[in-house]
Each structure stands twice: as structure tokens, then as C-alpha cells.
Design a protein around this motif. Structure first.
Motif, PDB file in Angstrom:
ATOM      1  N   MET A 142       0.823  -1.209   0.000  1.00 45.83           N
ATOM      2  CA  MET A 142       0.000   0.000   0.000  1.00 45.83           C
ATOM      3  C   MET A 142       0.860   1.263   0.000  1.00 45.83           C
ATOM      4  O   MET A 142       0.529   2.260  -0.650  1.00 45.83           O
ATOM      5  CB  MET A 142      -0.907   0.002   1.228  1.00 45.83           C
ATOM      6  CG  MET A 142      -2.013  -1.030   1.195  1.00 45.83           C
ATOM      7  SD  MET A 142      -3.475  -0.477   0.297  1.00 45.83           S
ATOM      8  CE  MET A 142      -4.118   0.742   1.425  1.00 45.83           C
ATOM      9  N   PHE A 143       1.982   1.221   0.734  1.00 49.28           N
ATOM     10  CA  PHE A 143       2.834   2.405   0.867  1.00 49.28           C
ATOM     11  C   PHE A 143       4.131   2.282   0.067  1.00 49.28           C
ATOM     12  O   PHE A 143       5.092   2.979   0.366  1.00 49.28           O
ATOM     13  CB  PHE A 143       3.159   2.657   2.338  1.00 49.28           C
ATOM     14  CG  PHE A 143       2.036   3.298   3.103  1.00 49.28           C
ATOM     15  CD1 PHE A 143       1.964   4.676   3.243  1.00 49.28           C
ATOM     16  CD2 PHE A 143       1.051   2.520   3.686  1.00 49.28           C
ATOM     17  CE1 PHE A 143       0.934   5.271   3.946  1.00 49.28           C
ATOM     18  CE2 PHE A 143       0.012   3.106   4.395  1.00 49.28           C
ATOM     19  CZ  PHE A 143      -0.053   4.486   4.523  1.00 49.28           C
ATOM     20  N   ASP A 144       4.145   1.428  -0.915  1.00 51.39           N
ATOM     21  CA  ASP A 144       5.339   1.290  -1.749  1.00 51.39           C
ATOM     22  C   ASP A 144       5.709   2.630  -2.374  1.00 51.39           C
ATOM     23  O   ASP A 144       4.848   3.431  -2.748  1.00 51.39           O
ATOM     24  CB  ASP A 144       5.098   0.246  -2.844  1.00 51.39           C
ATOM     25  CG  ASP A 144       6.365  -0.060  -3.615  1.00 51.39           C
ATOM     26  OD1 ASP A 144       6.607   0.594  -4.652  1.00 51.39           O
ATOM     27  OD2 ASP A 144       7.129  -0.946  -3.177  1.00 51.39           O
ATOM     28  N   ASN A 145       7.020   2.869  -2.485  1.00 55.19           N
ATOM     29  CA  ASN A 145       7.486   4.173  -2.973  1.00 55.19           C
ATOM     30  C   ASN A 145       7.067   4.466  -4.405  1.00 55.19           C
ATOM     31  O   ASN A 145       6.859   5.633  -4.779  1.00 55.19           O
ATOM     32  CB  ASN A 145       9.013   4.248  -2.882  1.00 55.19           C
ATOM     33  CG  ASN A 145       9.499   4.173  -1.445  1.00 55.19           C
ATOM     34  OD1 ASN A 145       8.744   4.381  -0.502  1.00 55.19           O
ATOM     35  ND2 ASN A 145      10.787   3.861  -1.280  1.00 55.19           N
ATOM     36  N   GLN A 146       6.918   3.414  -5.222  1.00 56.46           N
ATOM     37  CA  GLN A 146       6.645   3.631  -6.640  1.00 56.46           C
ATOM     38  C   GLN A 146       5.238   3.194  -7.048  1.00 56.46           C
ATOM     39  O   GLN A 146       4.523   3.942  -7.714  1.00 56.46           O
ATOM     40  CB  GLN A 146       7.691   2.858  -7.486  1.00 56.46           C
ATOM     41  CG  GLN A 146       9.129   3.265  -7.207  1.00 56.46           C
ATOM     42  CD  GLN A 146       9.393   4.717  -7.547  1.00 56.46           C
ATOM     43  OE1 GLN A 146       8.782   5.270  -8.469  1.00 56.46           O
ATOM     44  NE2 GLN A 146      10.301   5.345  -6.814  1.00 56.46           N
ATOM     45  N   ILE A 147       4.854   1.980  -6.664  1.00 54.79           N
ATOM     46  CA  ILE A 147       3.586   1.425  -7.166  1.00 54.79           C
ATOM     47  C   ILE A 147       2.530   1.320  -6.077  1.00 54.79           C
ATOM     48  O   ILE A 147       1.482   0.707  -6.284  1.00 54.79           O
ATOM     49  CB  ILE A 147       3.816   0.028  -7.784  1.00 54.79           C
ATOM     50  CG1 ILE A 147       4.361  -0.934  -6.718  1.00 54.79           C
ATOM     51  CG2 ILE A 147       4.766   0.115  -8.969  1.00 54.79           C
ATOM     52  CD1 ILE A 147       4.444  -2.379  -7.192  1.00 54.79           C
ATOM     53  N   GLY A 148       2.765   1.899  -4.910  1.00 56.36           N
ATOM     54  CA  GLY A 148       1.813   1.796  -3.815  1.00 56.36           C
ATOM     55  C   GLY A 148       0.514   2.542  -4.094  1.00 56.36           C
ATOM     56  O   GLY A 148       0.490   3.561  -4.795  1.00 56.36           O
ATOM     57  N   MET A 149      -0.568   2.038  -3.524  1.00 60.76           N
ATOM     58  CA  MET A 149      -1.879   2.648  -3.741  1.00 60.76           C
ATOM     59  C   MET A 149      -1.944   4.063  -3.157  1.00 60.76           C
ATOM     60  O   MET A 149      -2.603   4.943  -3.724  1.00 60.76           O
ATOM     61  CB  MET A 149      -2.971   1.779  -3.110  1.00 60.76           C
ATOM     62  CG  MET A 149      -4.384   2.275  -3.351  1.00 60.76           C
ATOM     63  SD  MET A 149      -5.625   1.179  -2.623  1.00 60.76           S
ATOM     64  CE  MET A 149      -5.375  -0.288  -3.629  1.00 60.76           C
ATOM     65  N   VAL A 150      -1.270   4.292  -2.039  1.00 65.68           N
ATOM     66  CA  VAL A 150      -1.298   5.619  -1.419  1.00 65.68           C
ATOM     67  C   VAL A 150      -0.644   6.648  -2.330  1.00 65.68           C
ATOM     68  O   VAL A 150      -1.192   7.735  -2.570  1.00 65.68           O
ATOM     69  CB  VAL A 150      -0.597   5.582  -0.047  1.00 65.68           C
ATOM     70  CG1 VAL A 150      -0.487   6.990   0.539  1.00 65.68           C
ATOM     71  CG2 VAL A 150      -1.355   4.671   0.913  1.00 65.68           C
ATOM     72  N   ASN A 151       0.532   6.322  -2.874  1.00 70.73           N
ATOM     73  CA  ASN A 151       1.199   7.253  -3.780  1.00 70.73           C
ATOM     74  C   ASN A 151       0.439   7.396  -5.093  1.00 70.73           C
ATOM     75  O   ASN A 151       0.431   8.479  -5.702  1.00 70.73           O
ATOM     76  CB  ASN A 151       2.628   6.783  -4.058  1.00 70.73           C
ATOM     77  CG  ASN A 151       3.600   7.231  -2.964  1.00 70.73           C
ATOM     78  OD1 ASN A 151       3.465   8.322  -2.417  1.00 70.73           O
ATOM     79  ND2 ASN A 151       4.562   6.387  -2.647  1.00 70.73           N
ATOM     80  N   ALA A 152      -0.212   6.328  -5.535  1.00 68.97           N
ATOM     81  CA  ALA A 152      -1.017   6.427  -6.756  1.00 68.97           C
ATOM     82  C   ALA A 152      -2.183   7.392  -6.546  1.00 68.97           C
ATOM     83  O   ALA A 152      -2.506   8.202  -7.429  1.00 68.97           O
ATOM     84  CB  ALA A 152      -1.529   5.050  -7.153  1.00 68.97           C
ATOM     85  N   ALA A 153      -2.803   7.325  -5.375  1.00 67.59           N
ATOM     86  CA  ALA A 153      -3.907   8.243  -5.077  1.00 67.59           C
ATOM     87  C   ALA A 153      -3.401   9.674  -4.969  1.00 67.59           C
ATOM     88  O   ALA A 153      -4.065  10.620  -5.437  1.00 67.59           O
ATOM     89  CB  ALA A 153      -4.590   7.816  -3.786  1.00 67.59           C
TER      90      ALA A 153
END
Length: 310
Positions: A142-153
Motif C-alpha cells: 500500500m505504501f510502496d514508494n513507486q507502485i503503492g496505492m497511497v502514492n497512486a492516489a
């Protein structure tokens, strides 16, 4: 002539009589307690007093040398152990209030007769059945630096740049704390729901007759009557938070720069990576002592507040 009646006095067992029956019931527990608690603790303390090497023929007695290393500035043990203690205390100080007050708020909301109440109770409780590895992998993704959902949002919805949650000191605590709250909040919520069900409605009816507001009813009725269960929740949650291990291991691996490494994680590293079993045993005993002191003080303070003492 009436037959004489004989009244026999009931047999009364003398207090303090010699009997082994109660001890026979306690014997199975005593055996397992000695085997799985007393013996490991004693053996661990014995290891901490010797220079323990599994490949060596002799293991010399060194006394409290490894305990002294924990208080000697400049030694790796002192630096990394107290750094991990600081991390653990920080996690406990942040997560315990969140877990207590958030679970209480959910319990107050879901105690009311709302549509889908049983469904929402199950939704908040179900994460607790997951293993720590599954929870950790989920929140790491969820909090991945590149592909995480949080960063995507953040990027797609708010047009913000992605944050390196897993590789920046300070930010790395965010997925660990949020994931822990999401994972364990259901248990505390269930305890509060059970406690709310034991509060008599007559208190609230009398308060309504006096014109008490919702906040007044919570402050003077609900909160004081929940004090015993709050004491239990705070103590058990603090103990569980002090034992932080799986979340930081799976989500951040203790990084970056050991900024999220917990005490148990470092003790495990010292024992099974560095093969320093004596040093790890000394750290474990020191950590256990800190936990005992913290729990004792916390219990005394909370119990005093529950009794209404100054």
C-alpha cells in the motif's frame, strides 16, 4: 416410650488439615509453567553470564560483562540496543492512544441500533485474524514508494508527488502504525462493546430527565463506568506494542538506518545473525526489566484513577 434419637454432628474438615488434593489439581499447570517459563528464563540468565559459543568446548563465566556493555558508551550493543528501545517506546507512545480512543469511538458508534451494525462490527474485527506476515505485506504494498496505492492516489487524485514512505526516516513509521491500528483495532472495539452492554440504561434515563447533553452523559456516566475495561485495554495494548516485531520486520526491515528497528528485532539479530547469544540474553533480560517497570507504573496510575484517588 419414645425411641431416642441420635443426631450425629456433621464431619467438618479441620482448617489446615493435611491434604494433597488441591496440589494435585495444580500439578499439571505447575509442571508446564516450570518447563516452559521457569527453566527457559533461568537458562537464559545462565547464558547471559557466560561467553556462550555453540562451537567452543568451553564457555567461560564472565559475570555481568554483557550487561555492562549495554551501559558502556561506544559499544555497538549500547548504541543499537538503546536506539531500538527508543524506537519501541516511540511506537508504543503513538499506537496505544490511537488504539484505545479509536476503538472506543468505533464501539460507541456501533453500539447504537444502526442499519448494518453487525456487518460493520465484522468488518472492523476481521483484520485481526490475519497473520502479521500477511498484514505486513499488504501495508508494504500500500505504501510502496513507486507502485503503492497511497502514492497512486496522491498522484492521480491530488496531483502530488509520490513520497518515499519506506526509505525516509520518520515517514517509515506511517505504514507500521496505520497498519497496526487497522490490524488490531477490532479486538479492543469488541471489549468496549461488551462493556457498554453492561452499563444500565437507567443511568442515561435519569441523566436525560435532568437535561444532560450527550457529552455530559459520556463524561459523567460512560467514561467513568468504562474505567476498568480501559485499564485492561491500555495495559494489554501497551504490552503488545512493546513486543513490536513482525510489522517493522516485514514492512521496513527495521530501516531506513535502523530508524524503525524494534528491540525484539535487534535482540533477534544479535542472537541469530551475529551469533552473540550471551549478549542477546542480557538484552532480553534488560528489556524484560524495562517492561516490568513500565507495566507496574502504568497499572498503578491507571488503577488509582479507576478508584478515583488523587
Amino acid at each position: 416410650m419414645t425411641p431416642s434419637t441420635h443426631t450425629s454432628a456433621p464431619h467438618v474438615r479441620k482448617r489446615g488439615g493435611n491434604t494433597v488434593e488441591p496440589y494435585l489439581y495444580l500439578l499439571p499447570f505447575a509442571i508446564f509453567f516450570a518447563l516452559f517459563v521457569i527453566y527457559p528464563v533461568g537458562y537464559g540468565f545462565f547464558v547471559s553470564l557466560h561467553r556462550w559459543d555453540l562451537l567452543a568446548d568451553t564457555r567461560p563465566f564472565v559475570g555481568f560483562e554483557y550487561y555492562k556493555n549495554l551501559f558502556t558508551p561506544g559499544t555497538p550493543q549500547a548504541e543499537f540496543f538503546w536506539n531500538s528501545m527508543k524506537n519501541t517506546v516511540f511506537f508504543t507512545a503513538v499506537s496505544v492512544p490511537l488504539l484505545v480512543f479509536t476503538s472506543l469511538g468505533l464501539a460507541l458508534l456501533l453500539y447504537r441500533p444502526i442499519i448494518g451494525r453487525a456487518f460493520f462490527r465484522a468488518v472492523f474485527f476481521l483484520p485481526g485474524i490475519l497473520t502479521v506476515s500477511v498484514m505486513g505485506i499488504l501495508w508494504r504494498w500500500m505504501f510502496d514508494n513507486q507502485i503503492g496505492m497511497v502514492n497512486a492516489a496522491r498522484t492521480e487524485i491530488f496531483g502530488l508527488q509520490p513520497l518515499a514512505f519506506l526509505s525516509v526516516e520518520g515517514l517509515a513509521w506511517v505504514p507500521i502504525i496505520i497498519g497496526t491500528v487497522w490490524w488490531t483495532i477490532g479486538f479492543n472495539m469488541t471489549l468496549y462493546l461488551a462493556a457498554l452492554g453492561n452499563i444500565s440504561q437507567s443511568y442515561y434515563e435519569a441523566a436525560e430527565l435532568d437535561g444532560a447533553s450527550a457529552w455530559a452523559k459520556f463524561r459523567f456516566i460512560t467514561w467513568p463506568l468504562l474505567a476498568p475495561i480501559t485499564l485492561f485495554v491500555v495495559v494489554t495494548t501497551a504490552l503488545a506494542s512493546f513486543q513490536l516485531f513482525g510489522q517493522s520486520l516485514v514492512i521496513t526491515a527495521g530501516g531506513p538506518n535502523r530508524s524503525t528497528q524494534s528491540t525484539i528485532q535487534y535482540i533477534t539479530e544479535e542472537a541469530f545473525t551475529n551469533n552473540q547469544f550471551s549478549s542477546a540474553s542480557a538484552m532480553a533480560f534488560m528489556f524484560g526489566l524495562v517492561m516490568l517497570i513500565f507495566t507496574f507504573l502504568q497499572f498503578r496510575i491507571m488503577a488509582r484513577d479507576a478508584r478515583g484517588e488523587n
